[in-house]
Write a protein that holds these residues in place. Structure first.
Motif, PDB file in Angstrom:
ATOM      1  N   VAL A 174       0.839  -1.194   0.000  1.00 37.26           N
ATOM      2  CA  VAL A 174       0.000   0.000   0.000  1.00 37.26           C
ATOM      3  C   VAL A 174       0.877   1.249   0.000  1.00 37.26           C
ATOM      4  N   GLY A 231       2.480   1.354  -3.478  1.00 39.24           N
ATOM      5  CA  GLY A 231       1.451   1.712  -4.451  1.00 39.24           C
ATOM      6  C   GLY A 231       1.054   3.173  -4.356  1.00 39.24           C
ATOM      7  N   GLY A 232       1.058   3.697  -3.152  1.00 41.90           N
ATOM      8  CA  GLY A 232       0.734   5.105  -2.980  1.00 41.90           C
ATOM      9  C   GLY A 232       1.748   5.988  -3.687  1.00 41.90           C
ATOM     10  N   GLN A 238       9.740  15.567  -1.271  1.00 47.01           N
ATOM     11  CA  GLN A 238       8.890  15.849  -0.114  1.00 47.01           C
ATOM     12  C   GLN A 238       7.774  14.816  -0.008  1.00 47.01           C
ATOM     13  N   MET A 239       7.174  14.501  -1.152  1.00 47.53           N
ATOM     14  CA  MET A 239       6.116  13.483  -1.159  1.00 47.53           C
ATOM     15  C   MET A 239       6.655  12.165  -0.624  1.00 47.53           C
ATOM     16  N   SER A 298       9.218  11.705   1.277  1.00 48.01           N
ATOM     17  CA  SER A 298       9.537  11.870   2.696  1.00 48.01           C
ATOM     18  C   SER A 298       8.289  11.726   3.566  1.00 48.01           C
ATOM     19  N   ASP A 299       7.217  12.400   3.155  1.00 48.39           N
ATOM     20  CA  ASP A 299       5.970  12.320   3.918  1.00 48.39           C
ATOM     21  C   ASP A 299       5.425  10.889   3.936  1.00 48.39           C
ATOM     22  N   ALA A 300       5.473  10.254   2.756  1.00 46.98           N
ATOM     23  CA  ALA A 300       4.970   8.885   2.685  1.00 46.98           C
ATOM     24  C   ALA A 300       5.784   7.959   3.575  1.00 46.98           C
ATOM     25  N   ASP A 315       7.399   8.839   6.261  1.00 46.63           N
ATOM     26  CA  ASP A 315       7.062   9.133   7.651  1.00 46.63           C
ATOM     27  C   ASP A 315       5.912   8.268   8.133  1.00 46.63           C
ATOM     28  N   ILE A 316       4.839   8.288   7.350  1.00 44.20           N
ATOM     29  CA  ILE A 316       3.670   7.569   7.850  1.00 44.20           C
ATOM     30  C   ILE A 316       3.855   6.063   7.735  1.00 44.20           C
ATOM     31  N   PHE A 317       4.599   5.625   6.737  1.00 43.78           N
ATOM     32  CA  PHE A 317       4.836   4.184   6.638  1.00 43.78           C
ATOM     33  C   PHE A 317       5.665   3.692   7.824  1.00 43.78           C
ATOM     34  N   LEU A 318       6.748   4.397   8.110  1.00 47.62           N
ATOM     35  CA  LEU A 318       7.627   3.962   9.184  1.00 47.62           C
ATOM     36  C   LEU A 318       6.928   4.050  10.537  1.00 47.62           C
ATOM     37  N   ALA A 319       6.144   5.128  10.718  1.00 49.01           N
ATOM     38  CA  ALA A 319       5.382   5.240  11.954  1.00 49.01           C
ATOM     39  C   ALA A 319       4.396   4.082  12.075  1.00 49.01           C
ATOM     40  N   GLY A 320       3.756   3.764  10.969  1.00 43.66           N
ATOM     41  CA  GLY A 320       2.794   2.663  10.969  1.00 43.66           C
ATOM     42  C   GLY A 320       3.465   1.331  11.239  1.00 43.66           C
TER      43      GLY A 320
END
Lengths: 228, 228
Positions: free
Chosen positions: A171, A174-175, A196-197, A199-201, A203-208
């Motif tokens: 996911v 794919g994003g 930046q995109m 990096s942001d993606a 961030d949330i993947f690693l946090a998840g």
DNA sequence: GGCTCAGTTTATCGAGCGATCACCAGAGAT
DNA sequence: ATCTCTGGTGATCGCTCGATAAACTGAGCC
């Protein structure tokens, strides 16, 4: 060289290339044509782009299908030349940095109109080479990323990732991929700063992933069935 | 009923439908055909599927292009019939629950071979209707989701989301969309439990949005450090 | 029964497709 | 200058495509 120039003008189209040059020219221009028109693009339109006649194609390729296969080979193998293993598995650098750089390099390779369109067209045809590519992304990129994530989180490095982990990675991947589709296929406005995109993606993947890893230590995740 | 059956068999193909029935039958079967073959699929192949002859098509549609437009209309409008506003904006229910239900319903509507293939084929043609759909996803789904997220996080509900927020939502949405592509276009093995996939994707999206909202209070959007 | 009209078929057109074959032409060797 | 080898062309075949025109047919009405 230009002594004794005849009255008749030399053909503007430079003809009589060497066989190898002409052949690779066919593949290059065919890639462009098929990217725009799909594989229904005509051999005459292709020849026009080269400034030659249509039957010449058949001196270099037995059939249009063979030309198409050559286009696949070239396009699918293009992004593989960037040395993934080193970028992803070099544990002397922080995981976050490795992932950021890998996805910047990888998307530099595949985020262009030509590659994405050929990829989607061939995907819609359901060809083996497409399945092979998807399997390779899974084995060579996602599995590797997950292994590094597990190592980074201090978890046991199991040989194969769980189905739920793999899906999480898909996911995420794919994003990012869909960013390219939006920009180069849909030609929709996107956040221009690709890094930046990513990096942001990330961030949330690693946090998840962290969250999931934490909860996995407490209670065991129910095994999830996957169809083959 | 079956007394005095004549020797000559009655035509197996039931012919002579009413005009409306025949017309919608054309659209339905054309959708199936074009989903498989792309819009290059032939009018003769289409007629064969209906058990009629090819020229009959032209009594109902001035040209093949008009038929195609009708197919677009039907396919693109299909997933719109599920009442998004209520699902997303009903603040009497928890945001997490609303998002989960919305994406389950939405993916129920679009995750099938027919819809996804028509969508991708038309996307590759770069048609206006595709741009319209992408814009609508942005305005009616992602913007709405972000507004609800901001509200839920106690942030000011600004009229329009920032570009970075929007991109975050797109990557999330695209990741889910790509699940459908992997399953129905690539026919690759996926985590069978779609609801679970959505739930996991939501977890990391919401966690990521929270972090972003927190760090936004510092006026700084630095990459979030991963604790190792 | 015979008329009518709408749904359907038969026949066909012109254009474009992939592919084939005989022929042409020009650079390099002799 | 001539030969030869090979990259390139012209003409054309068989087929499929979207589209058109005219003929057919069968249910409903008088």
């Amino acid at each position: 060289m230009n002594r004794k120039m005849p009255v008749k003008r030399v053909r503007t189209k430079q003809k009589r290339l060497s066989a190898d040059d002409r052949r690779s020219e066919f593949v290059t221009k065919a890639t462009e044509l098929f990217a725009e028109e799909g594989f229904g693009g005509g051999t005459r339109a292709l020849a026009r782009r080269l400034g030659v006649t249509q039957p010449l194609l058949y001196r270099y390729f037995p059939s249009k299908d063979d030309l198409i296969k050559e286009v696949y080979r070239k396009v699918y193998l293009e992004p593989l030349e960037i040395g993934w293993e080193k970028l992803l598995s070099d544990r002397s650098r922080p995981l976050r940095v490795r992932l950021q750089e890998f996805y910047e390099v990888y998307t530099d390779a595949i985020f262009n109109r030509r590659w994405l369109r050929i990829y989607l067209y061939s995907g819609l045809k359901g060809l083996d080479i497409n399945r092979w590519y998807v399997g390779m992304v899974k084995d060579k990129i996602l599995t590797r990323i997950l292994r590094e994530c597990r190592h980074d989180a201090g978890l046991a490095t199991q040989s194969r990732p769980s189905a739920a982990e793999l899906e999480l990675a898909w996911v995420f991947h794919g994003g990012i991929f869909y960013y390219g589709v939006r920009k180069y296929i849909y030609e929709a406005p996107v956040l221009e700063d690709k890094a930046q995109m990513i990096s942001d993606a990330l961030d949330i993947f690693l946090a998840g992933f962290e969250r999931m890893a934490e909860s996995a230590t407490d209670r065991r995740r129910a095994p999830i069935k996957v169809v083959g």
